[in-house]
Structures are given as structure tokens and as C-alpha cells.
Design an enzyme around this catalytic site. Structure first.
Site, PDB file in Angstrom:
ATOM      1  N   CYS A  26       0.825  -1.208   0.000  1.00 13.95           N
ATOM      2  CA  CYS A  26       0.000   0.000   0.000  1.00 13.95           C
ATOM      3  C   CYS A  26       0.862   1.261   0.000  1.00 13.95           C
ATOM      4  CB  CYS A  26      -0.925  -0.019   1.211  1.00 13.95           C
ATOM      5  SG  CYS A  26      -1.901   1.486   1.322  1.00 13.95           S
ATOM      6  N   CYS A  84      -0.444   4.074   2.215  1.00 14.04           N
ATOM      7  CA  CYS A  84      -0.198   3.932   3.657  1.00 14.04           C
ATOM      8  C   CYS A  84       1.267   4.196   3.994  1.00 14.04           C
ATOM      9  CB  CYS A  84      -0.499   2.517   4.133  1.00 14.04           C
ATOM     10  SG  CYS A  84      -1.914   1.763   3.415  1.00 14.04           S
ATOM     11  N   ASP A  85       2.169   3.657   3.183  1.00 12.99           N
ATOM     12  CA  ASP A  85       3.578   3.624   3.586  1.00 12.99           C
ATOM     13  C   ASP A  85       4.504   4.509   2.769  1.00 12.99           C
ATOM     14  OD1 ASP A  85       2.844   1.714   5.475  1.00 12.99           O
ATOM     15  OD2 ASP A  85       3.046   0.093   4.035  1.00 12.99           O
TER      16      ASP A  85
END
Ligand code: NAP
Length: 309
Positions: A134, A137-138
Site C-alpha cells: 500500500c 499507507c507507507d
């Protein structure tokens, strides 16, 4: 044993929309949020193609709004997931992860799909320490660094484009010499000066150490077998998804890829009284608006089923 007219499993746009409709129909639905409350959209930054939001909306924000709307109409939203379900006879019996037991006259399965992995030992070793599925997200953790994205579909291209706004360089590793993504997405990737294509390539090993995390990738040319290395600190795997149907233990008919078969245009599965909506039965469109629409279909199917059974 808790008795319910309708049990909804999953909290993406399909699950919550089913919650809104069955709630408004006074069925007092019980909805289990699952292991990823809010579903895949909670790991997306901006949603620009859901009608009604001319300026776009954050994924997390939209899912919070859908949840509030379902709760407003009496949907009982519960943290946790359904571990086991017996669909052999009606009413159906479900067990949750906290030891709770539910007897449900109808079930709507809206458990969505999860990211696929390449299957390398080194991928497992560095998961959460340089390997992610992701970018939204990261990606932040790789600001001004060089990263690799694996895949050739819309997801991989979208992730590569997003990462190029944060990172100094992005390698897009694809096993063929042609992208599967839409033409518009291909154009964005192929004209992005920060993205370098690695055609006909697969990652054969993710390199790194326990202390430093990921330091590089070993690429293998899928035509010649020639190996080469690239220095990267992050690897984003974007090679598609698999439907979350394992907990059904084969009690509902699935297609060859494991997606629930529904009797289109209805949401009826092979088990009378069990309905499905969203990505768990949709390998083709996988869009929030489609999932929401199918959540509505499932709720209406439940209402009609309960009237005649
Ligand atoms: P996808 O279209 O199935 O693409 C998966 C990609 O990963 C393919 O390029 C495939 O290669 C590659 N791949 C699969 N297994 C692999 C493996 N083991 N090793 C290396 N590469 C592998 O999946 P997706 O990109 O997640 O998209 C799924 C659906 O969602 C599509 O319908 C897509 O249009 C939609 N989507 C839309 C948007 C948008 O409209 N903004 C954004 C994201 C997704 P091959 O090409 O060689 O098969």
C-alpha cells in the site's frame, strides 16, 4: 445465542450500503466490520470518482460517513470478524472472533478482497521493513528515496505515480513488455520522468539486512534469465487481489479465482438466504460505487427473501 434477521459481514462500501438499506427497512441488521474496518478504501488517499463529491474525498472520511449513515438507521456495527459460519440450514449459525454466536435468517457477504503477494521468502522477511502492498499507507516513509513497484495494472501504475510525488525515483517492474493498465494510466506512467520501466522483469530476490531493512532488488529478465540489481529502500507489491472467502469453507459456490458466484443481476449465491455484494464477487469492476450499488441490491434481495420465506 443472539438472533438476527440479517447478518452483514464486511464494512466496505457494499457492507455499509447494505446496512443503510436493511436498517431503513427496519431489519435491525448486525454488521461485522472485519479485520480491516472500512475495507480497502481506508488505505486510499483521495477518491475522485465517487459521485457526489465534486472536490473528491479521503477514503477514511468517506467510510466514516457511510458507517455513521448506517448506524443512524439502526445498523448495529460491531468490531471483530466472523471466524466460522454454518450455512447448511436456516437459520444460519455464525461464530465471531470473541466467542459470540449469532443465529441469522439471512446473510450478506461483503468481505471484499485482499492484496496478492509475489510469494518470495525475502518478501515475507522484509514485510513491514521495506516491503508493502500500500503506497498510500507507507509511501511517506520513503520520501526522497528510490523505490520499486511490482505489477502492470491500474493499481501498480497508480501507486507508481503516487510514489513519484514523494520519492526521488520509482522503478516499475513488470513481467511483460506491455502494461495491462488503462491507456490514460499508461500515459501518465510512461511520461513521468521519475518512473523508470523495468520491462520483462520479475523480482527474484529482495535484498537487505535485518538492521538496514531493504537495500535493493535482484531482477531476472523473464525472456533471457539474465540477472541484475537495483538499489531501492522500498518495494511496493501491486499485482492484484484475492477475494476474502476462506472463512466460508467451500459452502458457497465460487468461480475458478475464488470469487463468490452470484445470480446476476441479483445478489443471490448458491445458498438460498445468503447474498453477496462488492469485491468478494466482482473480479471485473472493483469500484466503490459499484460495490455500494451491489450492497443496495443485496439489501433489497434480503427484504424480498424474508417476505416470501
Ligand atoms: P490487475 O489488473 O489484475 O493487474 C495485476 C498486474 O500484476 C498485471 O499487470 C499482472 O501481470 C501482474 N501480476 C499478477 N501476478 C503477478 C506475479 N505473481 N508476479 C508479477 N506480476 C504479477 O490488478 P489491479 O491493477 O489491482 O487492478 C484490478 C482492477 O481494479 C482492474 O479492473 C483495474 O482497472 C481496477 N483499478 C482501477 C483503478 C482506477 O480506475 N483508478 C485503480 C486501481 C485498480 P500481467 O499483466 O502480465 O497479467
Amino acid at each position: 445465542m443472539e438472533k438476527r434477521r440479517c447478518l452483514i459481514i464486511g464494512s466496505g462500501p457494499a457492507g455499509y450500503t447494505a446496512g443503510i438499506y436493511t436498517g431503513r427497512a427496519d431489519l435491525k441488521p448486525l454488521l461485522y466490520e472485519g479485520e480491516q474496518p472500512g475495507g480497502q478504501l481506508t488505505i486510499t488517499t483521495e477518491i475522485e470518482n465517487f459521485p457526489g463529491y465534486p472536490e473528491g474525498i479521503g477514503g477514511m472520511e468517506m467510510m466514516e460517513d457511510l458507517k455513521k449513515q448506517a448506524v443512524r438507521f439502526g445498523c448495529d456495527v460491531r468490531t471483530g470478524y466472523i471466524k466460522e459460519i454454518d450455512l447448511g440450514s436456516r437459520p444460519f449459525h455464525a461464530k465471531d472472533d470473541h466467542g459470540g454466536e449469532i443465529e441469522a435468517e439471512t446473510v450478506i457477504i461483503a468481505t471484499g478482497a485482499s492484496a496478492k503477494w509475489i510469494g518470495l521468502e525475502s518478501e515475507k522477511q522484509f514485510y513491514g521493513a521495506g516491503v508493502s502492498a500500500c503506497a498510500t499507507c507507507d509511501g511517506y516513509f520513503y520520501k526522497n528515496q528510490t523505490v520499486a513497484v511490482v505489477g502492470g495494472g491500474d493499481t501498480a501504475c497508480e501507486e507508481a505515480n503516487y510514489l513519484s510525488t514523494l520519492c526521488s525515483k520509482v522503478y516499475l517492474v513488470h513481467r511483460r513488455d506491455e502494461l495491462r493498465a488503462s491507456k490514460a494510466m499508461q500515459h501518465r506512467v510512461l511520461t513521468n520522468p521519475k518512473i523508470e520501466m523495468c520491462w520483462n522483469s520479475r523480482i527474484s530476490r529482495i535484498l537487505g539486512t535485518e538492521m538496514d531493512g531493504v537495500t535493493g532488488i535482484e531482477l531476472e529478465d523473464t525472456k533471457t534469465g539474465t540477472k541484475s540489481e537495483r538499489e531501492v529502500t522500498g518495494v511496493f507489491v501491486a499485482i492484484g487481489h484475492q477475494p476474502n472467502t476462506a472463512f466460508l469453507a467451500g459452502q458457497v459456490e465460487l468461480d475458478a479465482q475464488g470469487y463468490i458466484k452470484v445470480n446476476n443481476p441479483s445478489s443471490a449465491t448458491s445458498v438460498p438466504g445468503v447474498f453477496a455484494a462488492g469485491d468478494v464477487c466482482d473480479p471485473n469492476y472493483r469500484q466503490a460505487i459499484v460495490a455500494a450499488g451491489k450492497g443496495c441490491v443485496a439489501a433489497m434481495d434480503v427484504e424480498r427473501f424474508l417476505q416470501s420465506n
